[in-house]
Scaffold this active site. Structure first.
Site, mmCIF file in Angstrom:
data_model
loop_
_atom_site.group_PDB
_atom_site.id
_atom_site.type_symbol
_atom_site.label_atom_id
_atom_site.label_comp_id
_atom_site.label_asym_id
_atom_site.label_seq_id
_atom_site.Cartn_x
_atom_site.Cartn_y
_atom_site.Cartn_z
ATOM 1 N N ASP A 117 0.846 -1.192 0.000
ATOM 2 C CA ASP A 117 0.000 0.000 0.000
ATOM 3 C C ASP A 117 0.881 1.241 0.000
ATOM 4 O O ASP A 117 1.913 1.286 0.701
ATOM 5 C CB ASP A 117 -0.915 0.002 1.226
ATOM 6 C CG ASP A 117 -2.061 0.991 1.069
ATOM 7 O OD1 ASP A 117 -2.514 1.205 -0.064
ATOM 8 O OD2 ASP A 117 -2.506 1.545 2.089
ATOM 9 N N HIS A 124 -3.623 14.289 0.689
ATOM 10 C CA HIS A 124 -3.748 13.446 1.883
ATOM 11 C C HIS A 124 -2.524 13.584 2.776
ATOM 12 O O HIS A 124 -2.648 13.755 4.001
ATOM 13 C CB HIS A 124 -3.934 11.990 1.461
ATOM 14 C CG HIS A 124 -3.926 11.023 2.599
ATOM 15 N ND1 HIS A 124 -4.926 10.977 3.547
ATOM 16 C CD2 HIS A 124 -3.029 10.052 2.943
ATOM 17 C CE1 HIS A 124 -4.653 10.017 4.427
ATOM 18 N NE2 HIS A 124 -3.511 9.452 4.079
ATOM 19 N N GLU A 191 -10.102 4.200 4.185
ATOM 20 C CA GLU A 191 -9.289 4.940 3.237
ATOM 21 C C GLU A 191 -9.752 4.565 1.834
ATOM 22 O O GLU A 191 -9.734 3.387 1.457
ATOM 23 C CB GLU A 191 -7.796 4.637 3.408
ATOM 24 C CG GLU A 191 -7.226 5.209 4.698
ATOM 25 C CD GLU A 191 -5.729 5.049 4.823
ATOM 26 O OE1 GLU A 191 -5.134 5.752 5.656
ATOM 27 O OE2 GLU A 191 -5.146 4.210 4.094
ATOM 28 N N GLU A 193 -9.304 4.086 -1.835
ATOM 29 C CA GLU A 193 -8.140 3.858 -2.671
ATOM 30 C C GLU A 193 -8.512 3.150 -3.964
ATOM 31 O O GLU A 193 -9.630 2.638 -4.123
ATOM 32 C CB GLU A 193 -7.093 3.015 -1.921
ATOM 33 C CG GLU A 193 -6.629 3.621 -0.607
ATOM 34 C CD GLU A 193 -5.394 2.922 -0.067
ATOM 35 O OE1 GLU A 193 -4.668 2.262 -0.852
ATOM 36 O OE2 GLU A 193 -5.152 3.025 1.152
ATOM 37 N N ASP A 225 -8.948 0.545 2.428
ATOM 38 C CA ASP A 225 -7.893 0.168 3.369
ATOM 39 C C ASP A 225 -8.362 0.543 4.780
ATOM 40 O O ASP A 225 -8.038 1.616 5.294
ATOM 41 C CB ASP A 225 -6.591 0.891 3.012
ATOM 42 C CG ASP A 225 -5.452 0.526 3.936
ATOM 43 O OD1 ASP A 225 -5.467 -0.586 4.490
ATOM 44 O OD2 ASP A 225 -4.541 1.361 4.107
ATOM 45 N N ARG A 229 -6.990 3.825 13.671
ATOM 46 C CA ARG A 229 -6.066 4.940 13.872
ATOM 47 C C ARG A 229 -5.402 4.925 15.248
ATOM 48 O O ARG A 229 -4.240 5.342 15.394
ATOM 49 C CB ARG A 229 -6.799 6.269 13.674
ATOM 50 C CG ARG A 229 -7.384 6.457 12.288
ATOM 51 C CD ARG A 229 -6.336 6.436 11.210
ATOM 52 N NE ARG A 229 -6.914 6.739 9.895
ATOM 53 C CZ ARG A 229 -6.246 6.642 8.757
ATOM 54 N NH1 ARG A 229 -4.988 6.227 8.758
ATOM 55 N NH2 ARG A 229 -6.841 6.920 7.607
ATOM 56 N N GLN A 232 -2.766 2.220 15.171
ATOM 57 C CA GLN A 232 -1.707 2.658 14.259
ATOM 58 C C GLN A 232 -0.813 3.714 14.909
ATOM 59 O O GLN A 232 0.414 3.664 14.786
ATOM 60 C CB GLN A 232 -2.332 3.220 12.983
ATOM 61 C CG GLN A 232 -1.336 3.699 11.944
ATOM 62 C CD GLN A 232 -2.035 4.316 10.740
ATOM 63 O OE1 GLN A 232 -3.261 4.335 10.645
ATOM 64 N NE2 GLN A 232 -1.257 4.814 9.805
ATOM 65 N N LYS A 245 -3.539 -1.857 10.373
ATOM 66 C CA LYS A 245 -3.915 -1.958 8.958
ATOM 67 C C LYS A 245 -4.200 -3.389 8.515
ATOM 68 O O LYS A 245 -4.917 -3.598 7.536
ATOM 69 C CB LYS A 245 -2.767 -1.419 8.098
ATOM 70 C CG LYS A 245 -2.489 0.064 8.251
ATOM 71 C CD LYS A 245 -3.451 0.875 7.435
ATOM 72 C CE LYS A 245 -3.006 2.319 7.331
ATOM 73 N NZ LYS A 245 -3.870 3.114 6.448
ATOM 74 N N THR A 249 -8.672 -5.583 4.348
ATOM 75 C CA THR A 249 -8.623 -4.693 3.187
ATOM 76 C C THR A 249 -9.685 -5.188 2.221
ATOM 77 O O THR A 249 -9.637 -6.340 1.777
ATOM 78 C CB THR A 249 -7.244 -4.729 2.507
ATOM 79 O OG1 THR A 249 -6.227 -4.367 3.444
ATOM 80 C CG2 THR A 249 -7.207 -3.772 1.321
ATOM 81 N N GLU A 352 -9.273 12.750 7.948
ATOM 82 C CA GLU A 352 -9.210 14.076 7.340
ATOM 83 C C GLU A 352 -10.562 14.778 7.367
ATOM 84 O O GLU A 352 -10.636 15.981 7.641
ATOM 85 C CB GLU A 352 -8.736 13.953 5.895
ATOM 86 C CG GLU A 352 -7.362 13.368 5.715
ATOM 87 C CD GLU A 352 -7.145 12.967 4.270
ATOM 88 O OE1 GLU A 352 -6.735 13.831 3.469
ATOM 89 O OE2 GLU A 352 -7.404 11.793 3.928
#
Length: 407
Positions: A117, A124, A191, A193, A225, A229, A232, A245, A249, A352
């Site tokens: 990834d 971002h 996320e 993607e 993804d 948080r 992480q 993560k 997925t 975000e």
């Protein structure tokens, strides 16, 4: 509507023809299928009925043999499929091999080999830098404009759209906490993607140049993804993402071949730094793709990230991923990294969109900073196609279910 009677301009018309793997109603047998409108064609059965030389290549429970066959075979099979669904003389022969989408089970369409990834959106990366390093003079890390940053993920937890996502558990520690605690993530994120599916393998020690991208990458898939948080943030120093993560997925059940996206190719954003020769795409064909992504939470649209804004292209990512001599395997999957545009309503993650929880989203199902149990996330996307048509990518949906772990 009969399978051949797809309205002109339908986003899943004969100009699209994405590949998947399905089981017919009442059967456990998996077979390669191609989507046309609201039907799926049993590609192997059609090939056998027509006496096609591609019957053996399509007669497998995964796409991997087709992926491994290489670019010439990909183009030849696509031309044949297009003829089968458009030439009137084939209708009677292949009509019995169409199945309504509502009557089939869709599966993960290929066996995933390795999963990588990336972190390729400047918007971002700048947002994340401003969130976590607000006092830094530059939100980007010093290497960001010189190479596509990435990490190696876990291929065994790549799942097909519709698979439930169990809330992950692990260690987390807020800055004010005296010690880490264990329990379910309380900052579960998504996320948005785009994933790229590798077909033709390589030998160790043989990097893939920018010009080799279309010889090795078969097609694209939408990719979510999922990211914890809080896990992480505690674990990622110094080696990067791990348990935050690797739990899931999600990818689409449909792989759109690169040949279907020729009209969507665009020039990437201007480069602000000189690139080393293996990444310098100034003399290459346009390496970006104009994909318009929509993200919905519980059916409510929360963001629309534009893939055309991605700073690093898929060709550059492939070149960097192999420049050290790392080999490719059929079924390798690599993600673009979170797709975020310059506007607030184009950010590709809740991190975000809510600015790390400071600005909750006001949804019909209640306010959200991060995902709650029962929330369902859906990614959809389209791209410009030939003659004013649109190409729709297969959607990716996943619903969060509670962790079996006790806090």
């Amino acid at each position: 509507m009969p399978p051949f009677d797809v309205p002109e301009g339908h986003p899943f018309g004969p100009h699209n023809l994405p590949y998947g793997v399905f089981s017919p109603s009442g059967s456990d047998t998996r077979t390669v299928g191609v989507r046309l409108g609201d039907h799926v064609l049993d590609a192997a059965a059609a090939a056998r009925a027509l006496g096609s030389p591609y019957a053996a290549l399509l007669g497998h429970p995964t796409l991997n043999p087709l992926l491994a066959a290489g670019r010439t075979a990909w183009s030849d099979v696509r031309r044949a499929l297009t003829a089968w669904v458009t030439v009137p003389s084939h209708r009677e022969t292949i009509s019995p091999f169409f199945h309504p989408l509502t009557e089939v089970t869709l599966h993960l369409p290929f066996e995933v080999a390795d999963y990588v990834d990336f972190y390729a959106s400047e918007n971002h990366a700048r947002n994340v830098g401003q969130i976590f390093r607000p006092d830094s003079p530059d939100p980007l890390t010093p290497n960001w404009k010189h190479l596509p940053i990435g990490y190696h993920g876990r291929s065994g937890t790549v799942v097909v759209s519709g698979t439930e996502v169990v809330r992950p558990s692990g260690q987390r520690k807020a800055p004010s906490d005296p010690a880490p605690v264990f329990g379910p993530s309380v900052r579960l994120d998504i996320e948005a993607e785009v994933g790229f599916v590798v077909g033709t393998p390589t030998r160790m020690g043989h990097p893939v140049p920018l010009s080799g991208f279309r010889d090795h990458v078969f097609g694209v898939t939408l990719l979510n993804d999922w990211s914890a948080r809080d896990l992480q943030a505690w674990e990622y120093v110094p080696l990067g993402p791990f348990l935050g993560k690797s739990f899931a997925t999600s990818v689409s059940a449909w792989i759109t071949p690169l040949d279907a996206l020729d009209e969507a190719r665009v020039t990437p954003p201007p480069r602000t730094h000189d690139l080393l020769p293996y990444l310098d795409d100034s003399t290459e064909d346009p390496g970006g793709y104009d994909l318009r992504i929509t993200v919905a939470v519980n059916g409510h649209v929360v963001t629309e990230p534009p893939f055309s804004t991605m700073y690093w292209t898929a060709a550059q990512q492939l070149a960097h991923m192999t420049v050290n001599g790392a080999s490719l395997r059929t079924g390798d999957l690599y993600g673009s990294g979170t797709v975020s545009g310059p506007a607030a309503n184009q950010r590709g993650s809740l991190l975000e969109l809510t600015w790390n929880g400071r600005d909750p989203l006001d949804l019909p199902t209640g306010k959200r900073t991060f995902l709650e149990d029962g929330d369902e996330v859906t990614l959809t996307a389209w791209a410009p196609g030939p003659n004013g048509t649109n190409i729709t990518l297969g959607e990716v949906t996943g619903r969060v279910v509670p962790s079996p772990q006790e806090p």
